[in-house]
Design a protein around this motif. Sequence first.
Motif, mmCIF file in Angstrom:
data_model
loop_
_atom_site.group_PDB
_atom_site.id
_atom_site.type_symbol
_atom_site.label_atom_id
_atom_site.label_comp_id
_atom_site.label_asym_id
_atom_site.label_seq_id
_atom_site.Cartn_x
_atom_site.Cartn_y
_atom_site.Cartn_z
ATOM 1 N N ASP A 34 0.852 -1.185 0.000
ATOM 2 C CA ASP A 34 0.000 0.000 0.000
ATOM 3 C C ASP A 34 0.890 1.237 0.000
ATOM 4 O OD1 ASP A 34 -3.256 0.223 0.828
ATOM 5 O OD2 ASP A 34 -2.102 2.072 0.996
ATOM 6 N N ILE A 35 0.321 2.360 -0.345
ATOM 7 C CA ILE A 35 1.049 3.621 -0.291
ATOM 8 C C ILE A 35 1.070 4.187 1.131
ATOM 9 C CG2 ILE A 35 -0.888 5.181 -0.749
ATOM 10 C CD1 ILE A 35 0.984 6.630 -2.765
ATOM 11 N N LYS A 36 0.248 3.619 2.021
ATOM 12 C CA LYS A 36 0.124 4.107 3.394
ATOM 13 C C LYS A 36 1.019 3.313 4.338
ATOM 14 C CE LYS A 36 -4.709 5.496 2.743
ATOM 15 N NZ LYS A 36 -6.097 5.269 3.192
ATOM 16 N N ASP A 37 1.597 4.021 5.320
ATOM 17 C CA ASP A 37 2.445 3.376 6.322
ATOM 18 C C ASP A 37 1.699 2.312 7.116
ATOM 19 O OD1 ASP A 37 4.517 5.001 5.558
ATOM 20 O OD2 ASP A 37 4.283 6.419 7.208
ATOM 21 N N SER A 38 0.404 2.455 7.251
ATOM 22 C CA SER A 38 -0.383 1.520 8.059
ATOM 23 C C SER A 38 -0.362 0.102 7.503
ATOM 24 C CB SER A 38 -1.828 2.008 8.173
ATOM 25 O OG SER A 38 -2.407 2.195 6.899
ATOM 26 N N CYS A 53 4.443 1.152 -1.510
ATOM 27 C CA CYS A 53 4.694 1.370 -2.935
ATOM 28 C C CYS A 53 3.577 2.201 -3.530
ATOM 29 C CB CYS A 53 4.787 0.026 -3.675
ATOM 30 S SG CYS A 53 5.138 0.175 -5.445
ATOM 31 N N ASP A 54 3.937 3.134 -4.384
ATOM 32 C CA ASP A 54 2.978 3.869 -5.215
ATOM 33 C C ASP A 54 2.821 3.080 -6.496
ATOM 34 O OD1 ASP A 54 1.613 5.537 -6.925
ATOM 35 O OD2 ASP A 54 2.847 7.307 -6.531
ATOM 36 N N MET A 55 1.681 2.419 -6.648
ATOM 37 C CA MET A 55 1.476 1.543 -7.803
ATOM 38 C C MET A 55 1.321 2.318 -9.109
ATOM 39 S SD MET A 55 1.887 -1.400 -6.513
ATOM 40 C CE MET A 55 1.496 -2.383 -7.963
ATOM 41 N N GLY A 56 1.303 3.648 -9.031
ATOM 42 C CA GLY A 56 1.283 4.466 -10.237
ATOM 43 C C GLY A 56 2.663 4.886 -10.702
ATOM 44 N N LEU A 78 -1.376 -13.020 -7.247
ATOM 45 C CA LEU A 78 -1.306 -11.563 -7.257
ATOM 46 C C LEU A 78 -2.718 -11.012 -7.287
ATOM 47 C CD1 LEU A 78 0.098 -8.775 -7.588
ATOM 48 C CD2 LEU A 78 0.056 -9.187 -10.071
ATOM 49 N N VAL A 79 -3.029 -10.141 -6.342
ATOM 50 C CA VAL A 79 -4.321 -9.450 -6.329
ATOM 51 C C VAL A 79 -4.057 -7.973 -6.578
ATOM 52 C CG1 VAL A 79 -6.405 -8.905 -5.018
ATOM 53 C CG2 VAL A 79 -5.272 -11.120 -4.699
ATOM 54 N N ASN A 80 -4.429 -7.508 -7.751
ATOM 55 C CA ASN A 80 -4.245 -6.103 -8.132
ATOM 56 C C ASN A 80 -5.454 -5.300 -7.663
ATOM 57 O OD1 ASN A 80 -1.713 -5.949 -9.656
ATOM 58 N ND2 ASN A 80 -2.716 -7.326 -11.113
ATOM 59 N N ASN A 81 -5.379 -4.831 -6.418
ATOM 60 C CA ASN A 81 -6.522 -4.131 -5.840
ATOM 61 C C ASN A 81 -6.325 -2.622 -5.726
ATOM 62 O OD1 ASN A 81 -9.038 -3.949 -4.023
ATOM 63 N ND2 ASN A 81 -7.423 -3.137 -2.712
ATOM 64 N N ALA A 82 -5.088 -2.148 -5.723
ATOM 65 C CA ALA A 82 -4.844 -0.718 -5.529
ATOM 66 C C ALA A 82 -5.592 0.111 -6.571
ATOM 67 C CB ALA A 82 -3.347 -0.425 -5.603
ATOM 68 N N GLY A 83 -6.255 1.147 -6.109
ATOM 69 C CA GLY A 83 -6.989 2.000 -7.044
ATOM 70 C C GLY A 83 -7.489 3.257 -6.371
ATOM 71 N N ILE A 84 -7.731 4.273 -7.177
ATOM 72 C CA ILE A 84 -8.259 5.537 -6.676
ATOM 73 C C ILE A 84 -9.369 6.018 -7.597
ATOM 74 C CG2 ILE A 84 -6.064 6.202 -5.625
ATOM 75 C CD1 ILE A 84 -5.731 8.210 -7.985
ATOM 76 N N ALA A 85 -10.164 6.936 -7.082
ATOM 77 C CA ALA A 85 -11.165 7.642 -7.886
ATOM 78 C C ALA A 85 -11.048 9.122 -7.597
ATOM 79 C CB ALA A 85 -12.569 7.142 -7.569
ATOM 80 N N ILE A 86 -11.019 9.931 -8.630
ATOM 81 C CA ILE A 86 -10.997 11.392 -8.479
ATOM 82 C C ILE A 86 -12.233 11.947 -9.171
ATOM 83 C CG2 ILE A 86 -9.767 13.527 -8.999
ATOM 84 C CD1 ILE A 86 -7.160 11.948 -8.970
ATOM 85 N N GLY A 87 -13.082 12.583 -8.401
ATOM 86 C CA GLY A 87 -14.330 13.093 -8.948
ATOM 87 C C GLY A 87 -14.196 14.515 -9.476
ATOM 88 N N ALA A 88 -14.852 14.775 -10.587
ATOM 89 C CA ALA A 88 -14.888 16.127 -11.159
ATOM 90 C C ALA A 88 -15.920 16.153 -12.284
ATOM 91 C CB ALA A 88 -13.520 16.530 -11.706
ATOM 92 N N ASP A 89 -16.490 17.312 -12.506
ATOM 93 C CA ASP A 89 -17.342 17.488 -13.680
ATOM 94 C C ASP A 89 -16.531 17.136 -14.926
ATOM 95 O OD1 ASP A 89 -18.190 19.467 -16.042
ATOM 96 O OD2 ASP A 89 -19.953 19.094 -14.784
ATOM 97 N N PHE A 90 -17.141 16.432 -15.873
ATOM 98 C CA PHE A 90 -16.418 15.959 -17.052
ATOM 99 C C PHE A 90 -15.709 17.106 -17.777
ATOM 100 C CE2 PHE A 90 -16.057 14.878 -21.553
ATOM 101 C CZ PHE A 90 -15.396 13.664 -21.477
ATOM 102 N N LEU A 91 -16.362 18.255 -17.879
ATOM 103 C CA LEU A 91 -15.778 19.378 -18.595
ATOM 104 C C LEU A 91 -14.673 20.077 -17.808
ATOM 105 C CD1 LEU A 91 -18.994 20.964 -20.139
ATOM 106 C CD2 LEU A 91 -17.339 19.448 -21.253
ATOM 107 N N GLU A 92 -14.574 19.760 -16.524
ATOM 108 C CA GLU A 92 -13.594 20.422 -15.668
ATOM 109 C C GLU A 92 -12.438 19.507 -15.252
ATOM 110 O OE1 GLU A 92 -13.761 23.618 -15.165
ATOM 111 O OE2 GLU A 92 -15.680 23.774 -16.230
ATOM 112 N N MET A 93 -12.546 18.226 -15.481
ATOM 113 C CA MET A 93 -11.495 17.307 -15.037
ATOM 114 C C MET A 93 -10.176 17.638 -15.719
ATOM 115 S SD MET A 93 -11.319 13.142 -14.945
ATOM 116 C CE MET A 93 -11.962 13.079 -13.276
ATOM 117 N N THR A 94 -9.114 17.683 -14.935
ATOM 118 C CA THR A 94 -7.802 18.008 -15.492
ATOM 119 C C THR A 94 -7.143 16.774 -16.085
ATOM 120 O OG1 THR A 94 -6.588 17.558 -13.442
ATOM 121 C CG2 THR A 94 -7.515 19.779 -13.723
ATOM 122 N N GLU A 95 -6.274 17.011 -17.030
ATOM 123 C CA GLU A 95 -5.516 15.915 -17.615
ATOM 124 C C GLU A 95 -4.676 15.210 -16.555
ATOM 125 O OE1 GLU A 95 -1.885 15.164 -20.807
ATOM 126 O OE2 GLU A 95 -2.959 17.071 -20.829
#
Length: 246
Positions: A34-38, A53-56, A78-95
């Motif tokens: 995980d990316i977290k110390d815990s 580890c930062d899986m990105g 191997l279980v590839n579970n690491a993932g994130i979601a970043i919410g934003a309006d479609f027209l406003e989401m940054t690259e």
Amino acid sequence: MSDRIAVITGAAQGIGLACAEALAEDGCRVVLVDIKDSVHDAAAQLGGTGYICDMGDPVQVAALFDKIEAEVGPASVLVNNAGIAIGADFLEMTEADFRRVIDINLVGVFLATQRVAKTMVARGIEGAVVNMSSINAQVAIPSIAGYCASKGGVMQLTKVAALALAPHNIRVNAVGPGSIDTDMMAAVNADPAAMARAMSRTPLQRPGTAREVADIVAFLASSKSSYVTGETIYVDGGRLGLNYTV
């Protein structure tokens, strides 16, 4: 599953931790990432080993598996579970935000699977890879464009890897959760109206638990699913089968 080494990413909490618990109960030596110390405390509770580890980050991913193989041994699960979601309006989401989600949720899955598979092939390990997809591989929420795109990619990557690795007796499958009671669903849980909307499209009328997802992961990692590869099993309370409510 006795003495098999299972690497689980995104394992400090939630679904990832539940997967580690289920695999440990089945006899696996678990390696939590995980990316977290815990992650270290979580691993210690299961008698396993924790790595940060930062899986990105491709450099970190490569170094991670080198270190695991040197200190613990080669993974057979191997279980590839690491993932994130970043919410934003479609027209406003940054690259940058879109790319960050894709890098962790999709590119990281590719890199980890490829790296582990190379060792499995070299050592003749008949392994299993389980990827964490989502119902959002098939249905879409416009405010999480990167997440939906990444999970659709995971579904297809699962099929591609399954075909490529089948001659080596390495199976690759995915699990697609629906509404699961984890931190990612905390905002929905806190809003009665939002929860009512979520349950209106969930025939079983309740959120799933992390352990209910983990049990399917453990099944796909075990010999009980020995003739299953390239599949995505949806753990969604019937949501994808629902056409409309009356």
